[in-house]
Scaffold this motif. Sequence first.
Motif, PDB file in Angstrom:
ATOM      1  N   UNK A  44       0.863  -1.085  -0.218  1.00 58.95           N
ATOM      2  CA  UNK A  44       0.209  -0.001   0.112  1.00 58.95           C
ATOM      3  C   UNK A  44       0.830   1.369   0.090  1.00 58.95           C
ATOM      4  N   UNK A  45       0.747   1.908  -1.030  1.00 62.60           N
ATOM      5  CA  UNK A  45       1.783   3.070  -1.147  1.00 62.60           C
ATOM      6  C   UNK A  45       0.730   4.600  -0.490  1.00 62.60           C
ATOM      7  N   UNK A  46       1.764   5.655  -0.332  1.00 66.39           N
ATOM      8  CA  UNK A  46       0.995   6.668  -0.137  1.00 66.39           C
ATOM      9  C   UNK A  46       0.132   7.327  -0.989  1.00 66.39           C
ATOM     10  N   UNK A  47       0.600   6.904  -2.408  1.00 64.62           N
ATOM     11  CA  UNK A  47      -0.278   7.398  -3.488  1.00 64.62           C
ATOM     12  C   UNK A  47      -1.725   7.212  -3.388  1.00 64.62           C
ATOM     13  N   UNK A  48      -2.406   5.992  -2.907  1.00 69.60           N
ATOM     14  CA  UNK A  48      -3.611   5.520  -2.505  1.00 69.60           C
ATOM     15  C   UNK A  48      -4.261   6.260  -1.316  1.00 69.60           C
ATOM     16  N   UNK A  49      -3.421   7.082  -0.584  1.00 68.61           N
ATOM     17  CA  UNK A  49      -3.985   7.689   0.627  1.00 68.61           C
ATOM     18  C   UNK A  49      -3.749   9.087   0.480  1.00 68.61           C
ATOM     19  N   UNK A  50      -4.110   9.724  -0.047  1.00 68.04           N
ATOM     20  CA  UNK A  50      -3.809  11.021  -0.706  1.00 68.04           C
ATOM     21  C   UNK A  50      -3.977  12.036   0.742  1.00 68.04           C
ATOM     22  N   UNK A  51      -4.870  11.734   1.545  1.00 69.13           N
ATOM     23  CA  UNK A  51      -5.201  12.752   2.635  1.00 69.13           C
ATOM     24  C   UNK A  51      -4.223  12.615   3.805  1.00 69.13           C
ATOM     25  N   UNK A  52      -3.396  11.664   3.929  1.00 68.73           N
ATOM     26  CA  UNK A  52      -2.637  11.353   5.220  1.00 68.73           C
ATOM     27  C   UNK A  52      -1.974  12.631   5.709  1.00 68.73           C
ATOM     28  N   UNK A  53      -1.209  13.218   4.946  1.00 67.92           N
ATOM     29  CA  UNK A  53      -0.566  14.327   5.494  1.00 67.92           C
ATOM     30  C   UNK A  53      -1.484  15.451   6.035  1.00 67.92           C
ATOM     31  N   UNK A  54      -2.448  15.879   5.347  1.00 69.19           N
ATOM     32  CA  UNK A  54      -3.396  16.790   5.698  1.00 69.19           C
ATOM     33  C   UNK A  54      -4.114  16.268   6.999  1.00 69.19           C
ATOM     34  N   UNK A  55      -4.469  15.004   7.145  1.00 68.43           N
ATOM     35  CA  UNK A  55      -5.020  14.498   8.038  1.00 68.43           C
ATOM     36  C   UNK A  55      -4.413  14.531   9.276  1.00 68.43           C
ATOM     37  N   UNK A  56      -3.258  14.416   9.312  1.00 70.79           N
ATOM     38  CA  UNK A  56      -2.229  14.157  10.353  1.00 70.79           C
ATOM     39  C   UNK A  56      -2.195  15.664  11.034  1.00 70.79           C
ATOM     40  N   UNK A  57      -1.989  16.576   9.994  1.00 63.00           N
ATOM     41  CA  UNK A  57      -1.955  18.037  10.573  1.00 63.00           C
ATOM     42  C   UNK A  57      -3.136  18.546  11.064  1.00 63.00           C
ATOM     43  N   UNK A  58      -4.384  18.146  10.465  1.00 61.71           N
ATOM     44  CA  UNK A  58      -5.615  18.394  11.156  1.00 61.71           C
ATOM     45  C   UNK A  58      -5.735  17.701  12.603  1.00 61.71           C
ATOM     46  N   UNK A  59      -5.426  16.642  12.647  1.00 58.66           N
ATOM     47  CA  UNK A  59      -5.508  16.013  14.160  1.00 58.66           C
ATOM     48  C   UNK A  59      -4.702  16.654  14.874  1.00 58.66           C
ATOM     49  N   UNK A  60      -3.480  16.938  14.540  1.00 59.26           N
ATOM     50  CA  UNK A  60      -2.409  17.365  15.522  1.00 59.26           C
ATOM     51  C   UNK A  60      -2.815  18.730  15.822  1.00 59.26           C
ATOM     52  N   UNK A  61      -3.790  19.363  15.361  1.00 67.87           N
ATOM     53  CA  UNK A  61      -3.995  20.832  15.631  1.00 67.87           C
ATOM     54  C   UNK A  61      -4.646  20.658  16.938  1.00 67.87           C
ATOM     55  N   UNK A  62      -5.331  19.601  17.444  1.00 66.89           N
ATOM     56  CA  UNK A  62      -6.235  19.398  18.635  1.00 66.89           C
ATOM     57  C   UNK A  62      -5.888  18.295  19.678  1.00 66.89           C
ATOM     58  N   UNK A  63      -4.927  17.296  19.187  1.00 67.15           N
ATOM     59  CA  UNK A  63      -4.551  15.977  19.786  1.00 67.15           C
ATOM     60  C   UNK A  63      -2.945  16.175  19.905  1.00 67.15           C
ATOM     61  N   UNK A  64      -2.408  16.188  21.136  1.00 70.22           N
ATOM     62  CA  UNK A  64      -1.128  15.880  21.431  1.00 70.22           C
ATOM     63  C   UNK A  64      -0.507  15.316  20.195  1.00 70.22           C
ATOM     64  N   UNK A  65       0.669  16.054  19.613  1.00 71.94           N
ATOM     65  CA  UNK A  65       1.193  15.336  18.260  1.00 71.94           C
ATOM     66  C   UNK A  65       1.825  14.031  18.480  1.00 71.94           C
ATOM     67  N   UNK A  66       2.233  13.856  19.657  1.00 72.66           N
ATOM     68  CA  UNK A  66       2.775  12.582  19.821  1.00 72.66           C
ATOM     69  C   UNK A  66       1.683  11.251  19.895  1.00 72.66           C
ATOM     70  N   UNK A  67       0.397  11.541  19.961  1.00 70.86           N
ATOM     71  CA  UNK A  67      -0.683  10.591  20.041  1.00 70.86           C
ATOM     72  C   UNK A  67      -1.463  10.753  18.538  1.00 70.86           C
ATOM     73  N   UNK A  68      -0.826  11.166  17.895  1.00 69.95           N
ATOM     74  CA  UNK A  68      -1.306  11.201  16.429  1.00 69.95           C
ATOM     75  C   UNK A  68      -0.091  10.386  15.590  1.00 69.95           C
TER      76      UNK A  68
END
Lengths: 490, 490
Positions: free
Chosen positions: B1-25
């Motif tokens: 499974x490559x990053x190619x089929x998961x286009x949103x990963x970086x954006x999702x991580x960024x979004x989640x880290x805006x309200x969850x302690x980054x270590x727990x994302x």
Amino acid sequence: MTEKSKPDKARLVELFRSFIDPEYVIEDAETQRPYECDGLSMYCEMPLIVVLPDTVEQVQRVLQICHQQGVPVVARGAGTGLCAGAMPHAEGVVLSLAKFNRILAIDPLARTARVQPGVRNLAITEAAAEHGLYYGPDPSSQIACTIGGNVAENSGGVHCLKYGLTVHNILSVEMLSVEGEKLSIGSQGLDSCGMDLMALITGSEGLLGIVTEVTVKLLPQPEKAQVVMAAFDSVQKAGDAVGGIISRGIIPAGLEMMDTYAISAAEDFAKAGYPKGAQALLLCEVDGTAEEVQEHIAQVESLFASFGATSIRTSQSEAERALLWKGRKSAFPAVGRISPDYYCMDGTIPRGQLAHVLTEMQRMSDEYQLRVANVFHAGDGNLHPLILFDANVPGEFERTEEFGGRILELCVEVGGCITGEHGVGIEKIRQMPIQFNAQELRQFNAIKDAFDPAGTLNPGKGVPTLRHCQEHRALETRPMPATPDTTGAA
Amino acid sequence: MTEKSKPDKARLVELFRSFIDPEYVIEDAETQRPYECDGLSMYCEMPLIVVLPDTVEQVQRVLQICHQQGVPVVARGAGTGLCAGAMPHAEGVVLSLAKFNRILAIDPLARTARVQPGVRNLAITEAAAEHGLYYGPDPSSQIACTIGGNVAENSGGVHCLKYGLTVHNILSVEMLSVEGEKLSIGSQGLDSCGMDLMALITGSEGLLGIVTEVTVKLLPQPEKAQVVMAAFDSVQKAGDAVGGIISRGIIPAGLEMMDTYAISAAEDFAKAGYPKGAQALLLCEVDGTAEEVQEHIAQVESLFASFGATSIRTSQSEAERALLWKGRKSAFPAVGRISPDYYCMDGTIPRGQLAHVLTEMQRMSDEYQLRVANVFHAGDGNLHPLILFDANVPGEFERTEEFGGRILELCVEVGGCITGEHGVGIEKIRQMPIQFNAQELRQFNAIKDAFDPAGTLNPGKGVPTLRHCQEHRALETRPMPATPDTTGAA
């Protein structure tokens, strides 16, 4: 309601009579009259047609026809329900399951009975007796009410404190979907695989499908049972004693409370030896092996004494036990003798709130100038206030209905709920938006849609439609907005 | 499974880290590895992202974001489940509730505990002990498994015969819908009003919503408990003895059976004094008041003797009781010592079919050339056959999987069901169309749609989609069609 607004009646009657004994397709008002309401006779409506099929295939065809034509279907057992859940729909078919009255099998090894939905609750216990078994839930109407109705309303009874409600005492049901397709729900074992729809169906008031067979659990008859009666000079003390017993780890077979009105009416009627001056009376039954009963009865007696009981009496024979229960069991008709009409409410509260709620109800009783008697399942916090009124006094029924609504709102306020065992039906549908938030009501509607997208199964009952809900919220400054289309005085 | 089929990963991580302690994302493979599978390690998948929020509001925001973006969400407790119900989705978020580990309140009067979903099963019992109370259901994993996971899979355990499964021991849950909206399900009382969604949510494997709080019932610690161990020279006699006890009206706290392989492995491991030559061993525990236990133990001993037990031993002390249970409780790891790998199955059958099913399983064991050991909850007919295999021998895992499928089909054939307490997850999804007809599966799908129309909550688990189901029927001449996208060897 004229024939004009029910254009399909003649055609429907003809269709039904092509496969159901014509005598059991009832179209005339006189023969339909007994189906006009259920046990809550203040909500009445005449149906379009009543049918009494006697095979599953006939029920399937009734459902298929109604589904195709968008005709409402209201299932009905013995009509003993107390929330107008079986009240007919003016443009719909009443589907009586009365002819499905056969016990199909009793398996004493598995301790189960497989029965048709029209079998009476008590008939199961009678049939199981030869194996030393019985069916647990015992609504007051158990002589007459049917297991199908018990499933529809998740019925309870005195012994539900120990043995659970209907939902805890059934294993599986066969049901028909709104399209007439067969579904098997639950299993013969403790668990069922797939989504557990058993509890969803139990208490669903005929909104999700038509139950055509029920497998119930049977319980071994206890070796022994004894009841302790204790009188108290305050409701507070009796309420505290209830909490004391439960927190001690004793699970009585039944733990019932009556207030001073109910005690007095029941004693006059049943001569059970109840102390008429008492403010509150508790009846606590313990069952099990002889040793267990002896031990628990001693604990109960001592607990009642420590909570300030003014008198304590323990049954010393089966005859005495039956006598002590006779007063409780006849309390509703006994109260009927001291008032032309009464309205039996049903709500559940946390046990710790018993005294507060009873006091508050007394305050409301003064406010509404209506007497209220209390006879209820104290052990599980299931109240049954009986509001005494006279339907012939103009305005008194409306005041009663409003008082009843206030009692239900009080139950919700203290963390309880608007029904204990009678169901929602039409009676309590206006209180549903007090109990549940908009998202929860939307979820109920989504589930209703998942079973019955066209909404023809028992429409107007159980779950307020979103439109109703908005109406309620718009009107929520008025405690009891009138819904004239569903309400009619008895 | 490559990053190619998961286009949103970086954006999702960024979004989640805006309200969850980054270590727990968690986005890197190494740190994600422990989340790759649950206790059924033969089904594995790496997720897109793992998040460990620690407030309900954070969970709401995770759900809102995933809902808006159509990202699958797989909830996870301790990951001890045995049906791959918590296996990640390759393009989805694992929502770990591990940080929701607080016991919020214990109410000894109401005998309830209000806990967060990540609280361990045994931690509830430990916290309740000071009040003389405990939490009933006791899965083998109770040291580690969480109550949220127990609710998701409707977990059982040795004592469920008397005290019920998870569904029988919880009163209410707070949950979030797929859109992140709050729902309260159930009530503090015996009954809940409105549709009874409690059982539907229990065992729903994270398909319908995310549980954020659970109120469980607590039971009073029994005054006394004793266990009787009985050996038999045939499985038939042991099976009959189980039926004899149940039909006599005794409800043991636990009634467990082991076959000769399991007896021998457990004895070598635990030195519990099990008779190694026996064909079957029963352990029957009785609890209650001292008098009740004394009476029932005598009845159990006499029943075992009358069914031909070759030896009977009753615990005379708490130490002896613990020793007799030690063998049973360590049976799974003990079997692990006599085989490189084993596959623990879970199915339920009517008690009367015990001997037939065990004989038939032995025949299949010969056919597949794979040994099978049986350790199970005999009282409620919940089998746990352990198929012994070696994953390093080519083809042996596939043969094991096929044998397992045949066992489940046998359970359905005799009137039982494909799961007793482990759930469906991915493991048994191919057997669902054997258990349920098309209409029943359609109904499950309609309910799933009523909660989660886009199907982003734990997709691919629990309920076969209609497409899967048609595929199954098309292929139904093959007993176990492969689904390569969900299966991976351990």
